[in-house]
Design a protein around this motif. Structure first.
Motif, short mmCIF file in Angstrom:
data_model
loop_
_atom_site.label_atom_id
_atom_site.label_comp_id
_atom_site.label_asym_id
_atom_site.label_seq_id
_atom_site.Cartn_x
_atom_site.Cartn_y
_atom_site.Cartn_z
N PRO A 227 -24.98 39.44 -11.79
CA PRO A 227 -24.07 40.43 -11.48
C PRO A 227 -23.12 40.10 -10.22
CG PRO A 227 -25.66 41.83 -12.42
CD PRO A 227 -26.34 40.47 -11.97
N VAL A 228 -21.84 40.13 -10.21
CA VAL A 228 -21.28 40.15 -8.82
C VAL A 228 -20.56 41.46 -8.80
CG1 VAL A 228 -19.59 38.97 -7.58
CG2 VAL A 228 -21.04 37.38 -8.94
N ASP A 290 -13.37 32.88 -7.79
CA ASP A 290 -14.32 32.10 -7.71
C ASP A 290 -15.61 33.29 -7.42
OD1 ASP A 290 -16.65 30.67 -7.31
OD2 ASP A 290 -15.74 29.38 -5.54
N LEU A 291 -16.30 33.68 -8.37
CA LEU A 291 -17.26 34.75 -8.32
C LEU A 291 -18.27 34.49 -7.53
CD1 LEU A 291 -17.36 36.05 -12.04
CD2 LEU A 291 -16.21 37.09 -10.03
N TYR A 292 -18.84 33.41 -7.41
CA TYR A 292 -20.01 33.04 -6.66
C TYR A 292 -19.77 32.22 -5.32
CZ TYR A 292 -22.47 34.37 -10.92
OH TYR A 292 -22.76 35.08 -11.94
N GLY A 293 -18.36 32.21 -5.03
CA GLY A 293 -18.11 31.43 -3.64
C GLY A 293 -17.29 32.27 -2.74
N SER A 427 -26.33 34.18 -0.59
CA SER A 427 -25.40 33.82 -2.00
C SER A 427 -25.63 35.13 -2.81
CB SER A 427 -25.85 32.62 -2.53
OG SER A 427 -27.25 32.84 -3.10
N TYR A 428 -24.60 35.19 -3.90
CA TYR A 428 -24.54 36.28 -4.86
C TYR A 428 -25.91 35.93 -5.70
CZ TYR A 428 -20.51 38.55 -3.40
OH TYR A 428 -19.46 39.22 -2.63
#
Length: 434
Positions: A227-228, A290-293, A427-428
């Protein structure tokens, strides 16, 4: 009002200890889910919420008492079964109110604050709304009213139902076996707070997860989709008062700016996030793609500013606890003056946390207002009865607070230099792996 204040006097220290314990546990285990400024912002949001609730700054267009008096089919007494029925009905109501808040533009404003933290921890559970002044959803308690559940039972069960939603805001508890089928667990609620497409607008239940399963909004937490957390249009501020009204302000601007008359009216009741096409093209707003960036919001604060922010929050908490302990003697209009002082205090120090130079102006306004309350009566709402030197102590705080804020601003706080997206430390995918 006085009873609720007494309950909060007991509940607030418990919540604070739980938050600090989770923070220390996370650091001990090497999985820290807290950032200092986000944590203070979350707890400050809790301060504004309970202050607003104690002041009674909201009304119900349809009261539960009226429904019981006019619609009850049965006349039942307050027994253990009555309380269980009330709890169950409140949870059913909570599911639908929660779901509607996620699905309609206007109602999202009252709930966005709760999702605004980009961290997920016990502190973010305290991010509660101050922007709802009219309760439109009492009619969801119609089943309880028809059954004849007494109003005093609802008034007791409601805060217990709310407090029972605190514990599952954590990343430190994994799956809970068979309980996953019955209760809302941390795993279920991590999904609810996530902005991943797989998770968005899922798991609205508050205590019993079977509502989501019954009405088609359930989503299990996926091992390969960490999850983000946050909201898709990030708030980019630590100021909880601002966060409470950001979405409403955007809706108002969009309704004013659009050239389509129909859109001026329907924007309020369209799905959450909908904007008129002409406004969306001309006035774009930041949205996370960009969820993970993307990088979490973070003001690059010195250790000194973090310590000062903790001091300000701690002093505010002392003011608040005195307030709740003396509601009966302060009375109207004093309680509203005191409440206004609390709101100004939170607004001022969270503006400084954002490194906003206007923080000095807000700090001066807060301390000038506090000084007026102090010296116009020669007392701080009856404090002289317990501590005759309290007047000088509080006056000294007002002076010191102004000077320290001026020092931080003079050191070079400007929006261009300080309100930034900080370097991502984790990082996420690492932070949110369970």
């Amino acid at each position: 009002m006085e009873l609720y204040g007494q309950v909060l006097l007991i509940a607030m220290p418990i919540f604070l200890v739980a938050v600090l314990a989770e923070m220390w546990y996370g650091r001990w285990r090497g999985k820290d889910t807290y950032r200092t400024m986000d944590m203070i912002s979350s707890m400050s949001s809790g301060v504004t919420n309970v202050t607003k609730d104690v002041l009674g700054l909201s009304i119900s267009l349809l009261t539960y008492t009226w429904m019981v008096d006019h619609l009850a089919v049965f006349d039942i007494k307050a027994t253990i079964w009555t309380y269980l029925i009330a709890f169950f009905v409140l949870d059913f109501q909570g599911y639908w109110v929660h779901r509607i808040a996620h699905q309609i533009n206007f109602f999202w404003n009252k709930h966005a604050i709760h999702h605004s933290s980009e961290d997920f921890n016990l502190a973010c559970a305290l991010r509660q709304s101050i922007s709802s002044f009219v309760n439109l959803f009492t009619f969801f308690l119609l089943p309880a009213a028809v059954l004849g559940v007494p109003a005093q039972v609802i008034s007791i069960v409601a805060p217990l139902h709310l407090f029972a939603q605190f514990w599952y805001h954590t990343q430190h508890i994994d799956r809970m076996g068979f309980l996953e089928k019955i209760l809302v667990t941390p795993s279920h609620h991590r999904v609810h707070h996530a902005i991943n497409p797989e998770y968005l607008d899922r798991n609205h239940s508050q205590i019993f997860i079977f509502w989501d399963k019954l009405f088609g909004t359930f989503q299990e937490e996926l091992r390969d989709v960490p999850p983000v957390y946050g909201i898709t249009r990030p708030s980019n501020t630590w100021n909880p008062v601002k966060i409470n009204f950001q979405h409403l302000w955007l809706l108002a601007k969009d309704a004013w700016r659009t050239q389509n008359t129909r859109d001026k009216f329907r924007i309020w009741f369209m799905p959450t996030g909908w904007r008129p096409a002409d406004v969306a093209d001309t006035y774009p707003v930041e949205k996370i793609d960009d969820l993970y960036g993307y990088v979490k919001y973070e003001s690059k604060s010195s250790g000194a500013l973090k310590v000062w922010s903790w001091i300000q929050f701690g002093i505010t908490l002392l003011f608040l606890m005195y307030f709740f302990g003396h509601l009966g003697t302060i009375k109207v209009p004093g309680i509203f003056l005191y409440g206004g002082f609390i709101f100004l205090t939170v607004y001022a120090y969270t503006e400084l946390m954002d490194h906003n130079p206007n923080a000095l102006g807000w700090e001066i306004l807060k301390n000038a207002f506090g000084s007026y309350l102090l010296f116009s009566t020669g007392d701080w709402f009856g404090l002289n009865h317990y501590f005759p030197q309290g007047l000088y102590l509080i006056a000294g705080y007002f002076v010191l607070s102004t000077l320290v804020t001026a020092w931080f601003v003079r050191k070079g706080i400007t929006p261009d230099n300080f309100v930034t997206q900080a370097t991502k430390s984790q990082s996420y995918s690492t932070l949110n792996t369970h």
